[in-house]
Design an enzyme around this catalytic site. Sequence first.
Site, PDB file in Angstrom:
ATOM      1  N   PRO A  86      16.585  13.924  49.086  1.00 44.31           N
ATOM      2  CA  PRO A  86      16.326  14.723  48.497  1.00 44.31           C
ATOM      3  C   PRO A  86      16.070  14.706  47.576  1.00 44.31           C
ATOM      4  O   PRO A  86      16.846  13.984  46.473  1.00 44.31           O
ATOM      5  CB  PRO A  86      16.399  15.920  49.442  1.00 44.31           C
ATOM      6  N   GLY A  87      14.881  15.170  45.943  1.00 42.18           N
ATOM      7  CA  GLY A  87      15.450  15.136  45.071  1.00 42.18           C
ATOM      8  C   GLY A  87      14.688  16.485  44.522  1.00 42.18           C
ATOM      9  O   GLY A  87      16.093  17.686  44.727  1.00 42.18           O
ATOM     10  N   ARG A  88      13.079  16.703  44.413  1.00 45.19           N
ATOM     11  CA  ARG A  88      13.300  18.271  44.336  1.00 45.19           C
ATOM     12  C   ARG A  88      13.588  20.013  45.635  1.00 45.19           C
ATOM     13  O   ARG A  88      14.581  20.540  44.289  1.00 45.19           O
ATOM     14  CB  ARG A  88      11.892  18.821  44.369  1.00 45.19           C
ATOM     15  N   TYR A 141       0.121  17.551  36.464  1.00 53.51           N
ATOM     16  CA  TYR A 141      -0.438  17.679  37.602  1.00 53.51           C
ATOM     17  C   TYR A 141      -0.877  19.009  37.475  1.00 53.51           C
ATOM     18  O   TYR A 141      -1.902  19.511  38.827  1.00 53.51           O
ATOM     19  CB  TYR A 141       0.019  17.379  38.885  1.00 53.51           C
ATOM     20  N   CYS A 201      -0.387  18.541  20.178  1.00 57.81           N
ATOM     21  CA  CYS A 201      -1.555  18.764  19.397  1.00 57.81           C
ATOM     22  C   CYS A 201      -2.515  18.083  20.447  1.00 57.81           C
ATOM     23  O   CYS A 201      -2.872  16.817  20.514  1.00 57.81           O
ATOM     24  CB  CYS A 201      -1.742  17.770  17.593  1.00 57.81           C
ATOM     25  N   TYR A 228      12.199  17.223  37.644  1.00 61.65           N
ATOM     26  CA  TYR A 228      11.437  16.607  36.938  1.00 61.65           C
ATOM     27  C   TYR A 228      10.359  17.828  36.056  1.00 61.65           C
ATOM     28  O   TYR A 228       9.645  17.548  36.247  1.00 61.65           O
ATOM     29  CB  TYR A 228       9.650  16.149  38.297  1.00 61.65           C
TER      30      TYR A 228
HETATM   31  N1  LLP Z   1      12.134   8.898  47.536  1.00 56.53           N
HETATM   32  C1  LLP Z   1      10.969   8.025  46.932  1.00 56.53           C
HETATM   33  C2  LLP Z   1      11.070   6.403  47.381  1.00 56.53           C
HETATM   34  C3  LLP Z   1      10.225   8.618  46.003  1.00 56.53           C
HETATM   35  O1  LLP Z   1       9.743   7.866  45.145  1.00 56.53           O
HETATM   36  C4  LLP Z   1      11.185   9.636  45.556  1.00 56.53           C
HETATM   37  C5  LLP Z   1       9.654  10.574  45.071  1.00 56.53           C
HETATM   38  C6  LLP Z   1      11.639  11.111  46.423  1.00 56.53           C
HETATM   39  C7  LLP Z   1      12.380  10.121  46.705  1.00 56.53           C
HETATM   40  C8  LLP Z   1      12.109  12.383  46.185  1.00 56.53           C
HETATM   41  O2  LLP Z   1      11.551  12.822  46.572  1.00 56.53           O
HETATM   42  P1  LLP Z   1      11.094  14.578  46.276  1.00 56.53           P
HETATM   43  O3  LLP Z   1      11.949  14.519  47.261  1.00 56.53           O
HETATM   44  O4  LLP Z   1      12.077  14.692  45.620  1.00 56.53           O
HETATM   45  O5  LLP Z   1      10.159  15.181  46.688  1.00 56.53           O
HETATM   46  N2  LLP Z   1       7.763  13.922  39.789  1.00 56.53           N
HETATM   47  C9  LLP Z   1       6.551  14.399  40.148  1.00 56.53           C
HETATM   48  C10 LLP Z   1       7.148  14.146  41.746  1.00 56.53           C
HETATM   49  C11 LLP Z   1       7.459  12.345  41.726  1.00 56.53           C
HETATM   50  C12 LLP Z   1       8.139  12.025  43.039  1.00 56.53           C
HETATM   51  C13 LLP Z   1       8.172  10.764  42.895  1.00 56.53           C
HETATM   52  N3  LLP Z   1       8.972  10.521  44.030  1.00 56.53           N
HETATM   53  C14 LLP Z   1       6.675  15.500  40.112  1.00 56.53           C
HETATM   54  O6  LLP Z   1       7.101  16.658  39.318  1.00 56.53           O
HETATM   55  O7  LLP Z   1       6.273  15.945  40.823  1.00 56.53           O
END
Ligand code: LLP
Length: 428
Positions: free
Chosen positions: A282-284, A324, A350, A379
């Site tokens: 998890p990231g977000r 997005y 700009c 992000y």
């Molecule tokens: N694992 C892999 C292999 C990934 O490519 C990603 C995110 C994650 C985990 C984490 O995903 P999350 O839990 O954060 O959904 N910049 C975009 C999001 C790009 C996500 C890329 N990969 C935004 O601002 O919405």
Amino acid sequence: MPSAVFFSGTVQVAALSNFLPGELDAIARQVQTPFYAYSTQAIRERVASLQHVFRGLDVRICYAVKANSNLAILQLMALHDVGADIVSLGEMQRSLKAGIPAGRIVFSGVGKTADEIDAALAAGVWRFNVESVDELHLIQHVAQERGASARAAVRINPDVDARTHAKISTGKAENKFGVSIDEARRWFAASASLSHVQLDGLHAHIGSQILDLEPFRMALQRVEAFRRELVGAGHAIASVDIGGGLGVTYRPGVDKPVDIADYASLVRETFAGFKGTLALEPGRWLVAEAGVLVTRAIRVKHGSDRQFLVVDAAMNDLLRPSLYDAWHEIVPLHGRDEPDVAYDVVGPVCETGDTFALGRVMPRCEAGDLLMLGGAGAYGASMGSTYNSRPLPAEVLLDDGRYAVVRRRQTLAEMMAGEQFPQAWHET
Ligand code: LLP
């Protein structure tokens, strides 16, 4: 565990549950604007609740560093036994520096180079999530050269629609990520020929900001069915990495994230027959709602039929709305009782795309007022750039009524560091 929702005038403000306008105002006087602020408490709570719903299972949480790669955030993860999901050597260096053990790092991404693979092997990362047969052979070659053995999982592209924004969807056959189950089957069938790669894991990550359990269910069921098939064929599967992707509330009352307990139940049920290690990336979900971007209004510009609120943050600081069309809460912190006005909230860059919101209704603002953009912990800073030669903003961490600067604002000299006038010309 969704954050509580607070009210500012008639507007629901989820982001205010973690921050007090007064404290952001005080910090703004010290560090200037724009700056990112992160709530330590909010991140701790997310980590703890994720660990709680998976208690009793052999689970490794590997935080997706790309979401927010500030060293202080990574250190917080390390202190709470969270590992890392990385996609570059830069992310590996940050993770190691912050105290995340190499043995808790998974290395994902479609473009790993020989140098990156070599450095990751030298550091002793837990596992490579492999995205193509070419990469698999490169890992075998590099590991053999250095006399090491690489642990590897094949990233399955389960061909599932994550029902999210097309630019952050990764699990459809047309996306560049992973390989089909048919191809993965061939890898395992030939795995005995891999003398320096231990191919004993599966991985799937179908996209990001997923607000619906069904895509997870379909993807995980496909992965588990394949795992059983592989075990039936005599292959040992030690780990299954189920990726990240859990969505969050950007827009209170509109975004309805998956209940984390339901997600955990789904994982428990789906993998009830699996005795190995489950990894999560998890990231977000861990950091998005724990962060805000604080900006100051530079001026109000009255267009012929629009009101522009020009703020000192811009698309280089927070790219998501431009890239997005992402919706972020925008909350004036002035606290005055003002009539509502519909603003186009724009930055100084700009580009027409340097727009945080169109026609956003909020209490009237004037030059000098502070505003907060919510959901900016993931992000946000990590996707920042210096476009228009705007130095990277400051980042602060809040904890229990105190704050610490965890990235000072970039100076103009730092921004230009590394650039030079031509001093020596070399023959090509
Ligand atoms: N694992 C892999 C292999 C990934 O490519 C990603 C995110 C994650 C985990 C984490 O995903 P999350 O839990 O954060 O959904 N910049 C975009 C999001 C790009 C996500 C890329 N990969 C935004 O601002 O919405």
